[in-house]
Scaffold this motif. Sequence first.
Motif, PDB file in Angstrom:
ATOM      1  N   SER A 130       0.808  -1.218   0.000  1.00 36.75           N
ATOM      2  CA  SER A 130       0.000   0.000   0.000  1.00 36.75           C
ATOM      3  C   SER A 130       0.845   1.273   0.000  1.00 36.75           C
ATOM      4  CB  SER A 130      -0.935   0.015   1.220  1.00 36.75           C
ATOM      5  OG  SER A 130      -0.185  -0.033   2.426  1.00 36.75           O
ATOM      6  N   SER A 131       2.126   1.160   0.408  1.00 31.70           N
ATOM      7  CA  SER A 131       3.002   2.339   0.423  1.00 31.70           C
ATOM      8  C   SER A 131       3.834   2.469  -0.839  1.00 31.70           C
ATOM      9  CB  SER A 131       3.932   2.286   1.641  1.00 31.70           C
ATOM     10  OG  SER A 131       4.813   1.179   1.552  1.00 31.70           O
ATOM     11  N   LEU A 132       3.662   1.539  -1.789  1.00 34.28           N
ATOM     12  CA  LEU A 132       4.453   1.554  -3.022  1.00 34.28           C
ATOM     13  C   LEU A 132       3.783   2.476  -4.040  1.00 34.28           C
ATOM     14  CD1 LEU A 132       6.949   0.369  -4.445  1.00 34.28           C
ATOM     15  CD2 LEU A 132       5.504  -1.520  -5.232  1.00 34.28           C
ATOM     16  N   ARG A 133       4.411   3.607  -4.301  1.00 35.38           N
ATOM     17  CA  ARG A 133       3.826   4.613  -5.187  1.00 35.38           C
ATOM     18  C   ARG A 133       4.507   4.666  -6.553  1.00 35.38           C
ATOM     19  NH1 ARG A 133       0.788   4.167  -1.619  1.00 35.38           N
ATOM     20  NH2 ARG A 133      -0.179   5.758  -0.299  1.00 35.38           N
ATOM     21  N   GLU A 134       5.797   4.352  -6.593  1.00 34.69           N
ATOM     22  CA  GLU A 134       6.555   4.448  -7.839  1.00 34.69           C
ATOM     23  C   GLU A 134       7.342   3.166  -8.066  1.00 34.69           C
ATOM     24  OE1 GLU A 134       9.095   7.840  -7.682  1.00 34.69           O
ATOM     25  OE2 GLU A 134       7.440   9.287  -7.510  1.00 34.69           O
ATOM     26  N   GLY A 135       7.529   2.810  -9.350  1.00 34.93           N
ATOM     27  CA  GLY A 135       8.405   1.705  -9.701  1.00 34.93           C
ATOM     28  C   GLY A 135       9.730   2.245 -10.203  1.00 34.93           C
ATOM     29  N   TRP A 136      10.848   1.704  -9.694  1.00 28.27           N
ATOM     30  CA  TRP A 136      12.183   2.120 -10.140  1.00 28.27           C
ATOM     31  C   TRP A 136      12.939   0.918 -10.701  1.00 28.27           C
ATOM     32  CZ3 TRP A 136      15.233   6.769  -8.045  1.00 28.27           C
ATOM     33  CH2 TRP A 136      14.379   7.836  -7.793  1.00 28.27           C
ATOM     34  N   GLY A 137      13.373   0.010  -9.837  1.00 27.13           N
ATOM     35  CA  GLY A 137      14.143  -1.145 -10.289  1.00 27.13           C
ATOM     36  C   GLY A 137      13.527  -2.448  -9.835  1.00 27.13           C
ATOM     37  N   ILE A 138      13.842  -3.531 -10.568  1.00 23.40           N
ATOM     38  CA  ILE A 138      13.293  -4.838 -10.214  1.00 23.40           C
ATOM     39  C   ILE A 138      14.274  -5.937 -10.626  1.00 23.40           C
ATOM     40  CG2 ILE A 138      11.994  -5.002 -12.404  1.00 23.40           C
ATOM     41  CD1 ILE A 138       9.814  -6.552 -10.827  1.00 23.40           C
ATOM     42  N   THR A 139      14.376  -6.965  -9.786  1.00 20.56           N
ATOM     43  CA  THR A 139      15.136  -8.176 -10.081  1.00 20.56           C
ATOM     44  C   THR A 139      14.485  -9.313  -9.301  1.00 20.56           C
ATOM     45  OG1 THR A 139      17.366  -9.148 -10.168  1.00 20.56           O
ATOM     46  CG2 THR A 139      16.835  -7.849  -8.224  1.00 20.56           C
ATOM     47  N   HIS A 140      15.122 -10.470  -9.262  1.00 19.28           N
ATOM     48  CA  HIS A 140      14.629 -11.545  -8.393  1.00 19.28           C
ATOM     49  C   HIS A 140      15.805 -12.395  -7.940  1.00 19.28           C
ATOM     50  CE1 HIS A 140      15.037 -14.977 -11.186  1.00 19.28           C
ATOM     51  NE2 HIS A 140      14.664 -14.136 -12.143  1.00 19.28           N
ATOM     52  N   ASP A 141      15.598 -13.098  -6.815  1.00 15.38           N
ATOM     53  CA  ASP A 141      16.644 -13.934  -6.236  1.00 15.38           C
ATOM     54  C   ASP A 141      16.391 -15.417  -6.442  1.00 15.38           C
ATOM     55  OD1 ASP A 141      14.529 -14.426  -4.544  1.00 15.38           O
ATOM     56  OD2 ASP A 141      15.481 -13.594  -2.745  1.00 15.38           O
ATOM     57  N   GLY A 142      15.468 -15.742  -7.346  1.00 13.53           N
ATOM     58  CA  GLY A 142      15.092 -17.131  -7.577  1.00 13.53           C
ATOM     59  C   GLY A 142      13.894 -17.553  -6.761  1.00 13.53           C
ATOM     60  N   THR A 143      13.546 -16.761  -5.755  1.00  9.47           N
ATOM     61  CA  THR A 143      12.383 -17.038  -4.905  1.00  9.47           C
ATOM     62  C   THR A 143      11.413 -15.868  -4.894  1.00  9.47           C
ATOM     63  OG1 THR A 143      13.731 -18.459  -3.468  1.00  9.47           O
ATOM     64  CG2 THR A 143      11.617 -17.691  -2.586  1.00  9.47           C
ATOM     65  N   HIS A 144      11.942 -14.677  -4.738  1.00 13.20           N
ATOM     66  CA  HIS A 144      11.118 -13.479  -4.657  1.00 13.20           C
ATOM     67  C   HIS A 144      11.554 -12.436  -5.685  1.00 13.20           C
ATOM     68  CE1 HIS A 144      10.788 -15.019  -0.397  1.00 13.20           C
ATOM     69  NE2 HIS A 144       9.520 -14.902  -0.742  1.00 13.20           N
ATOM     70  N   LEU A 145      10.587 -11.662  -6.155  1.00 10.87           N
ATOM     71  CA  LEU A 145      10.913 -10.433  -6.864  1.00 10.87           C
ATOM     72  C   LEU A 145      11.437  -9.436  -5.848  1.00 10.87           C
ATOM     73  CD1 LEU A 145       7.631 -10.072  -8.982  1.00 10.87           C
ATOM     74  CD2 LEU A 145       9.787 -11.119  -9.711  1.00 10.87           C
ATOM     75  N   ILE A 146      12.325  -8.547  -6.277  1.00 14.62           N
ATOM     76  CA  ILE A 146      12.862  -7.492  -5.419  1.00 14.62           C
ATOM     77  C   ILE A 146      12.650  -6.174  -6.145  1.00 14.62           C
ATOM     78  CG2 ILE A 146      14.863  -6.654  -4.147  1.00 14.62           C
ATOM     79  CD1 ILE A 146      16.055  -9.512  -4.458  1.00 14.62           C
ATOM     80  N   ILE A 147      11.968  -5.233  -5.491  1.00 16.37           N
ATOM     81  CA  ILE A 147      11.559  -3.991  -6.133  1.00 16.37           C
ATOM     82  C   ILE A 147      12.084  -2.789  -5.364  1.00 16.37           C
ATOM     83  CG2 ILE A 147       9.561  -2.557  -6.774  1.00 16.37           C
ATOM     84  CD1 ILE A 147       7.979  -5.089  -7.255  1.00 16.37           C
ATOM     85  N   SER A 148      12.604  -1.808  -6.098  1.00 17.03           N
ATOM     86  CA  SER A 148      13.008  -0.533  -5.503  1.00 17.03           C
ATOM     87  C   SER A 148      12.059   0.563  -5.955  1.00 17.03           C
ATOM     88  CB  SER A 148      14.450  -0.185  -5.903  1.00 17.03           C
ATOM     89  OG  SER A 148      14.528   0.092  -7.290  1.00 17.03           O
ATOM     90  N   ASP A 149      11.969   1.607  -5.127  1.00 17.30           N
ATOM     91  CA  ASP A 149      11.095   2.738  -5.465  1.00 17.30           C
ATOM     92  C   ASP A 149      11.780   4.083  -5.247  1.00 17.30           C
ATOM     93  OD1 ASP A 149      11.194   2.812  -2.711  1.00 17.30           O
ATOM     94  OD2 ASP A 149       9.034   3.125  -2.429  1.00 17.30           O
ATOM     95  N   GLY A 150      13.123   4.084  -5.205  1.00 18.13           N
ATOM     96  CA  GLY A 150      13.858   5.320  -4.993  1.00 18.13           C
ATOM     97  C   GLY A 150      14.147   5.619  -3.538  1.00 18.13           C
ATOM     98  N   SER A 151      13.540   4.874  -2.637  1.00 17.76           N
ATOM     99  CA  SER A 151      13.783   5.035  -1.203  1.00 17.76           C
ATOM    100  C   SER A 151      14.878   4.058  -0.765  1.00 17.76           C
ATOM    101  CB  SER A 151      12.491   4.738  -0.430  1.00 17.76           C
ATOM    102  OG  SER A 151      12.243   3.333  -0.398  1.00 17.76           O
ATOM    103  N   PRO A 152      15.260   4.042   0.531  1.00 13.93           N
ATOM    104  CA  PRO A 152      16.214   3.047   1.001  1.00 13.93           C
ATOM    105  C   PRO A 152      15.602   1.654   1.199  1.00 13.93           C
ATOM    106  CG  PRO A 152      16.227   5.020   2.403  1.00 13.93           C
ATOM    107  CD  PRO A 152      15.002   5.085   1.552  1.00 13.93           C
ATOM    108  N   ILE A 153      14.314   1.506   0.907  1.00  9.00           N
ATOM    109  CA  ILE A 153      13.607   0.253   1.179  1.00  9.00           C
ATOM    110  C   ILE A 153      13.481  -0.597  -0.085  1.00  9.00           C
ATOM    111  CG2 ILE A 153      11.488  -0.789   2.052  1.00  9.00           C
ATOM    112  CD1 ILE A 153      13.089   0.768   4.140  1.00  9.00           C
ATOM    113  N   LEU A 154      13.917  -1.863   0.022  1.00 12.03           N
ATOM    114  CA  LEU A 154      13.666  -2.845  -1.021  1.00 12.03           C
ATOM    115  C   LEU A 154      12.537  -3.751  -0.563  1.00 12.03           C
ATOM    116  CD1 LEU A 154      17.314  -3.897  -1.975  1.00 12.03           C
ATOM    117  CD2 LEU A 154      15.839  -2.285  -3.170  1.00 12.03           C
ATOM    118  N   ARG A 155      11.634  -4.060  -1.472  1.00 13.12           N
ATOM    119  CA  ARG A 155      10.517  -4.941  -1.144  1.00 13.12           C
ATOM    120  C   ARG A 155      10.707  -6.301  -1.810  1.00 13.12           C
ATOM    121  NH1 ARG A 155       8.866   0.241  -1.381  1.00 13.12           N
ATOM    122  NH2 ARG A 155       7.312   0.978   0.132  1.00 13.12           N
ATOM    123  N   PHE A 156      10.569  -7.353  -1.026  1.00 15.99           N
ATOM    124  CA  PHE A 156      10.623  -8.721  -1.530  1.00 15.99           C
ATOM    125  C   PHE A 156       9.184  -9.170  -1.753  1.00 15.99           C
ATOM    126  CE2 PHE A 156      14.742  -8.046   0.045  1.00 15.99           C
ATOM    127  CZ  PHE A 156      15.596  -9.031  -0.420  1.00 15.99           C
TER     128      PHE A 156
END
Length: 257
Positions: A130-156
Motif C-alpha cells: 500500500s506504500s508503493l507509489r513508484e516503480g524504479w528497479g526490479i530483479t529476483h533472487d530465484g524465490t522473490h521479486l525485489i523492487i526498488s522505489d527510490g527510497s532506502p527500502i527494497l521490497r521482496f
Amino acid sequence: MPIAVLAVAVTIAASVFLSSDSSAAAPVQRVRVVNEFPHDPSSFCQGLVVHKGNLIEGTGHYNQSRLMQVDLETGKPSVNVPLPGEIFGEGVTVWKDTIIQLTWRNGYLITYNADTFERTGTVRLRSIDSSLREGWGITHDGTHLIISDGSPILRFVNPETFQAVRRLRVTDGRRAVSKLNELEFVNGEIFANVWYSDRIARIDPETGRVIGWLELKPLRPRGLSREAALNGIAWDAASKRLFVTGKNWPTLYEIEF
C-alpha cells in the motif's frame, strides 16, 4: 608470546574487528573492462537483463518508453515494443516465462510473454504494498521479486501473488542509502544503481548492508548531461558475464572486479 607475534595477532584482531563493524562505510572497488559493445544513445536505459542469452532492455521517458530485445554485438533491437505515450518505463526482469516491466508514476507494472513479447497483463503497485507509489528497479533472487522505489527500502515480493512479504532497509555504515534504482541479483548479492551516482552498491540481501561499491566513474561518457546517469546492470549467470551501461550512453560494457 614473543612481542613480534603478539603485534601480528593484535593487528589481525583489529582488522577483523574493523571489517565486521557495521558502522564502517563499505569499501570501494575498481572494475576492469573486459569488452565494449555499442548501445543506442537514444535509449534512456531503465532496465537491463539477460534472458536465454538475449539482452532485454527497457527504456524511459514519456512518448519514448520501449521494451526491446537487443543484439549484443550490434546494439540494434530485434524486438521493439513501444509503450503508450503516457507511460514512463522503468526496471525490467524476467520471472520464468514472464517479462515484468515497472512503470514510474503510472501506478502499475506490466507483464509480457517472454517468448513473444505480447503484453499479458498489469498489476497495481499499491496492491503489492500500500506504500508503493513508484516503480524504479526490479530483479529476483530465484524465490522473490525485489523492487526498488527510490527510497532506502527494497521490497521482496511473491512472484505468484504479487504480495510483498518482506522489506529491507539498505544502509552503508550508519547511513541509509536512498535513490536505489535499477537492480540485479548477482552471485547471492543485490547490485543496485544509485540515481546520480557513478557507483554500484553491492547489498547483502539478508541484512541490507552495503558490503562494497563498484566504482564506474571512469566509464562515464564525457559531454552528457547529469540526467544521463549510470543505470543498467545485467548478469548472464550461464556465462558469468556482467554488463553495465547508462541512460543515453553510447556504449555497453562487460566488466569484472
